[in-house]
Design an enzyme around this catalytic site. Structure first.
Site, mmCIF file in Angstrom:
data_model
loop_
_atom_site.group_PDB
_atom_site.id
_atom_site.type_symbol
_atom_site.label_atom_id
_atom_site.label_comp_id
_atom_site.label_asym_id
_atom_site.label_seq_id
_atom_site.Cartn_x
_atom_site.Cartn_y
_atom_site.Cartn_z
ATOM 1 N N ASP A 1 0.819 -1.209 0.000
ATOM 2 C CA ASP A 1 0.000 0.000 0.000
ATOM 3 C C ASP A 1 0.860 1.269 0.000
ATOM 4 O O ASP A 1 1.953 1.276 0.578
ATOM 5 C CB ASP A 1 -0.906 -0.022 1.245
ATOM 6 N N HIS B 1 2.577 3.465 -9.042
ATOM 7 C CA HIS B 1 2.435 2.027 -9.307
ATOM 8 C C HIS B 1 3.661 1.494 -10.054
ATOM 9 O O HIS B 1 4.107 0.375 -9.818
ATOM 10 C CB HIS B 1 1.160 1.758 -10.106
ATOM 11 N N SER C 1 -7.401 -5.713 -5.692
ATOM 12 C CA SER C 1 -8.522 -6.301 -4.951
ATOM 13 C C SER C 1 -9.822 -6.162 -5.728
ATOM 14 O O SER C 1 -9.921 -5.350 -6.663
ATOM 15 C CB SER C 1 -8.661 -5.611 -3.586
ATOM 16 N N THR C 2 -10.823 -6.924 -5.304
ATOM 17 C CA THR C 2 -12.135 -6.832 -5.968
ATOM 18 C C THR C 2 -12.740 -5.438 -5.734
ATOM 19 O O THR C 2 -13.622 -5.014 -6.471
ATOM 20 C CB THR C 2 -13.093 -7.921 -5.440
ATOM 21 N N LEU D 1 11.009 -20.645 -4.823
ATOM 22 C CA LEU D 1 9.999 -19.719 -4.294
ATOM 23 C C LEU D 1 8.681 -19.798 -5.076
ATOM 24 O O LEU D 1 8.688 -19.756 -6.312
ATOM 25 C CB LEU D 1 10.530 -18.271 -4.377
ATOM 26 N N ARG E 1 2.137 -5.108 5.973
ATOM 27 C CA ARG E 1 1.369 -4.077 5.274
ATOM 28 C C ARG E 1 2.165 -2.781 5.326
ATOM 29 O O ARG E 1 2.532 -2.316 6.401
ATOM 30 C CB ARG E 1 -0.013 -3.847 5.887
HETATM 31 C C1 FPP Z 1 -1.980 0.153 -3.354
HETATM 32 O O1 FPP Z 1 -1.528 1.487 -3.299
HETATM 33 C C2 FPP Z 1 -1.397 -0.519 -4.520
HETATM 34 C C3 FPP Z 1 -2.103 -1.086 -5.525
HETATM 35 C C4 FPP Z 1 -3.577 -1.103 -5.560
HETATM 36 C C5 FPP Z 1 -1.424 -1.709 -6.671
HETATM 37 C C6 FPP Z 1 -0.249 -2.540 -6.279
HETATM 38 C C7 FPP Z 1 0.383 -3.151 -7.449
HETATM 39 C C8 FPP Z 1 1.730 -3.219 -7.618
HETATM 40 C C9 FPP Z 1 2.694 -2.643 -6.660
HETATM 41 C C10 FPP Z 1 2.322 -3.892 -8.790
HETATM 42 C C11 FPP Z 1 1.570 -5.123 -9.240
HETATM 43 C C12 FPP Z 1 2.346 -5.829 -10.240
HETATM 44 C C13 FPP Z 1 2.484 -7.162 -10.357
HETATM 45 C C14 FPP Z 1 3.411 -7.698 -11.308
HETATM 46 C C15 FPP Z 1 1.751 -8.094 -9.516
HETATM 47 P P1 FPP Z 1 -2.592 2.653 -3.422
HETATM 48 O O2 FPP Z 1 -2.722 3.010 -4.850
HETATM 49 O O3 FPP Z 1 -3.850 2.268 -2.741
HETATM 50 O O4 FPP Z 1 -1.849 3.789 -2.626
HETATM 51 P P2 FPP Z 1 -2.504 4.934 -1.760
HETATM 52 O O5 FPP Z 1 -3.131 4.262 -0.556
HETATM 53 O O6 FPP Z 1 -1.332 5.762 -1.378
HETATM 54 O O7 FPP Z 1 -3.490 5.645 -2.625
#
Ligand code: FPP
Length: 253
Positions: A33, A50, A78-79, A144, A201
């Protein structure tokens, strides 16, 4: 200029452990997060957060493999994330393709097995295709296990399991007497994988956000304010080091 350390060769990482050989969590799950806030703090679009989050992910996969962690489960989408703007959703759902285009050969070479949990069939074709290719090409690896949670929601997972159980009871494929915690687990997306030992987290929030509700019943939790794009081997080691000091009693004394 800092020396570039090749993928999967962070030998010095283990030296910072409390104990490099003993009590390594077999399964680590991570709620990644803080990408949006990381970008916001820099006046950048959320997608930039991201993108940087993907670089953090690469470092942590490498660190987990180095430490001989057996399973690393990453909550990528997530959903509930469908509530975000379409452009952001598309950007996140293209990240598996970006990641695997660059790193699949490394994952194969380093014996990583890629798996996915969640309602994968409802994802865009480009996400499914990238995932399926990674799953197929790494299925014989026994290092892994890298599990990517995509379009994952724990309540949905449990409900899905209940529906399948009811169908199996109806078809007399199983009896009510056979239903217990162990047999129930086999209906979850995580069937065949032991429960996480450690949940990390990042990003300062202290909640589960519909992640692995059943599986985390006796997991040790570790929270940090560090935003995911800034999360590095250092914080990963800190989390594992603290896990190594914890006493797990599973309700006993
Ligand atoms: C949460 O931060 C993050 C996500 C919803 C996306 C996480 C995905 C990746 C780090 C890469 C995924 C890639 C692969 C290959 C699996 P947020 O956007 O909710 O952050 P905020 O709380 O600061 O708004």
């Amino acid at each position: 200029m800092a020396m570039k350390i090749p993928f999967f060769q962070h030998k010095q990482l283990k030296e910072s452990f409390a104990d490099p050989e003993e009590n390594i969590p077999a399964h680590i799950a991570i709620i990644m997060d803080g990408n949006g806030r990381w970008a916001g703090e820099r006046g950048m679009p959320r997608a930039a957060g991201h993108k940087e989050g993907l670089s953090a992910l690469v470092k942590i996969v490498k660190a987990a493999a180095e430490c001989k962690v057996k399973v690393l489960t990453l909550y990528a989408f997530s959903t509930e994330n469908w509530k975000r703007p379409t452009a952001e959703i598309e950007f996140i759902l293209k990240l598996p393709q970006t990641f695997l285009n660059i790193y699949l050969p490394d994952l194969i070479r380093n014996n990583v097995r890629v798996t996915a949990i969640g309602d994968v069939e409802s994802l865009p074709a480009y996400t499914q295709k990238a995932l399926q290719q990674a799953i197929d090409r790494t299925k014989h690896n026994d290092g892994l296990q890298l599990t990517i949670a995509l379009n994952y929601g724990s309540r949905g997972e449990i409900l899905h399991a209940v529906k399948e159980i009811l169908a199996d009871l109806d078809a007399a494929n199983m009896s009510l007497e056979e239903l217990n915690e162990q047999s129930f687990s086999k209906y979850l997306y995580t069937a065949g994988t032991t429960a996480p030992d450690l949940l990390i987290r990042t990003g300062g929030e202290k909640r589960l956000s519909n992640f692995l509700l059943w599986q985390l019943a006796y997991t040790e939790f570790w929270f940090t304010d560090v935003l995911w794009p800034d999360f590095s081997e250092k914080e990963f080691m800190e989390a594992v080091g603290e896990y190594q000091q914890r006493k797990r009693r599973y309700g006993g004394i």
